[in-house]
Design a protein around this motif. Structure first.
Motif, PDB file in Angstrom:
ATOM      1  N   ASP A 223      -7.001  31.039 -24.714  1.00  0.00           N
ATOM      2  CA  ASP A 223      -6.740  30.285 -23.496  1.00  0.00           C
ATOM      3  C   ASP A 223      -5.621  31.006 -22.757  1.00  0.00           C
ATOM      4  O   ASP A 223      -4.678  31.514 -23.375  1.00  0.00           O
ATOM      5  CB  ASP A 223      -6.305  28.850 -23.810  1.00  0.00           C
ATOM      6  CG  ASP A 223      -7.443  28.014 -24.380  1.00  0.00           C
ATOM      7  OD1 ASP A 223      -8.614  28.328 -24.094  1.00  0.00           O
ATOM      8  OD2 ASP A 223      -7.148  27.039 -25.109  1.00  0.00           O
TER       9      ASP A 223
ATOM     10  N   SER B  35     -10.656  31.309 -21.802  1.00  0.00           N
ATOM     11  CA  SER B  35     -10.685  30.200 -20.838  1.00  0.00           C
ATOM     12  C   SER B  35      -9.399  30.211 -20.032  1.00  0.00           C
ATOM     13  O   SER B  35      -8.301  30.361 -20.597  1.00  0.00           O
ATOM     14  CB  SER B  35     -10.825  28.865 -21.573  1.00  0.00           C
ATOM     15  OG  SER B  35     -12.039  28.818 -22.298  1.00  0.00           O
TER      16      SER B  35
ATOM     17  N   TYR C 208      -6.717  28.416 -17.256  1.00  0.00           N
ATOM     18  CA  TYR C 208      -6.225  27.122 -16.794  1.00  0.00           C
ATOM     19  C   TYR C 208      -5.149  27.347 -15.733  1.00  0.00           C
ATOM     20  O   TYR C 208      -4.246  28.178 -15.915  1.00  0.00           O
ATOM     21  CB  TYR C 208      -5.623  26.324 -17.953  1.00  0.00           C
ATOM     22  CG  TYR C 208      -6.632  25.922 -19.003  1.00  0.00           C
ATOM     23  CD1 TYR C 208      -7.306  24.706 -18.935  1.00  0.00           C
ATOM     24  CD2 TYR C 208      -6.923  26.778 -20.069  1.00  0.00           C
ATOM     25  CE1 TYR C 208      -8.238  24.342 -19.904  1.00  0.00           C
ATOM     26  CE2 TYR C 208      -7.848  26.424 -21.039  1.00  0.00           C
ATOM     27  CZ  TYR C 208      -8.501  25.209 -20.948  1.00  0.00           C
ATOM     28  OH  TYR C 208      -9.420  24.852 -21.907  1.00  0.00           O
TER      29      TYR C 208
END
Length: 286
Positions: free
Chosen positions: A142, A168, A170
């Motif tokens: 992440d 991922s 964010y």
């Protein structure tokens, strides 16, 4: 006068040397290979190739940009980091060689683990998270950044390197960007946060001041972001997890003190290529 690849490189390298640029020949070659859309090696193979007027004019323009203080990576749109070339824009910090040490020490921390999850805070171009993803194919990643523009650059790099399904992204302010289910998840947290003190910023070189202020300015003493990262790390680390941080050359003792107060039992320090403390690994008892 007809300029060939070889003659224009020679003259440009001498010109750059007189203007005080480090690695003058290398920069001349990188700029010309960018204009010609070729690899540096091809410049030597095509040493005697004449340049067109259009190519010469384009080359003069990027030379002008470089001498005005625009970083090479922002002109060419790429920067090499470890084994890979990364897409770079003025929206992200340019990856430095010292940050490769951060990646190397992170890899050492997980060398005996078959799988895991790693969080990068302040991903910028994505160079750290994506490099780690190349080396650790069984891990998930992440990556967080507060800048939407930086996340677009990082996402583009993930696409170009076929890593988009394993990293991922964010958007948000450090841990606040993450959903609650991410707590107590990560094998390791890694970050190269802004760590230059605010009062030092105006005195930085013109080239460095071209980079995003948010990626440089670490507050009054340069450790504002570092402390925020350390203080909440345990909320997101799995038992026995670690925190790997890049920091300023005079900030290790602040990192160590903050980490010990937060509950880390061991803080290891590693030097950069100039011999200064640059990377800290904070560990907790298992």
């Amino acid at each position: 006068m007809t300029f060939t690849v070889g003659t224009i490189l020679q003259e440009t390298a001498l010109f750059f040397e007189k203007r005080g640029l480090d690695s003058a020949r290398l920069e001349a070659e990188l700029l010309l290979s960018y204009i010609l859309g070729t690899e540096r090696l091809r410049l030597y193979l095509d040493h005697d190739r004449p340049l067109t007027s259009a190519e010469i004019n384009e080359y003069k323009e990027v030379i002008r940009q470089r001498l005005s203080g625009k970083p090479l990576a922002y002109i060419t749109g790429k920067k090499s980091f470890l084994k890979w070339d990364f897409f770079i824009t003025p929206d992200v910090l340019i990856p430095r060689p010292e940050t490769e040490i951060l990646v190397e020490k992170t890899l050492e921390m997980v060398k005996d683990q078959a799988t895991g999850a790693i969080l990068e805070l302040g991903t910028g171009s994505g160079a750290i998270a994506l490099s780690l993803a190349h080396y650790l194919p069984a891990f998930q990643f992440d990556a967080v950044d507060i800048s939407p523009a930086a996340l677009r650059v990082a996402s583009e790099n993930a696409l170009r390197q076929n890593l988009y399904e394993r990293v991922s992204f964010y958007g948000g302010d450090l841990y606040a960007a993450l959903p609650n289910e991410k707590k107590r998840l990560y094998t390791g947290i890694v970050s190269n946060p802004p760590y230059i003190s605010s009062q030092v910023i105006p005195g930085l070189s013109r080239e460095v001041r071209e980079e995003p202020l948010g990626a440089l300015d670490g507050g009054p003493d340069g450790t504002e972001m570092i402390k925020r990262i350390i203080e909440r790390a345990f909320e997101y680390l799995a038992p026995g997890g670690f925190l790997a941080l890049e920091h300023g050359h005079d900030q290790y003792f602040v990192v160590e003190e903050t980490a010990k107060k937060a509950g880390f039992t061991t803080v290891l320090s590693y030097q950069d290529y100039a011999g200064f403390p640059r990377v800290a690994i904070c560990q907790s008892a298992k």
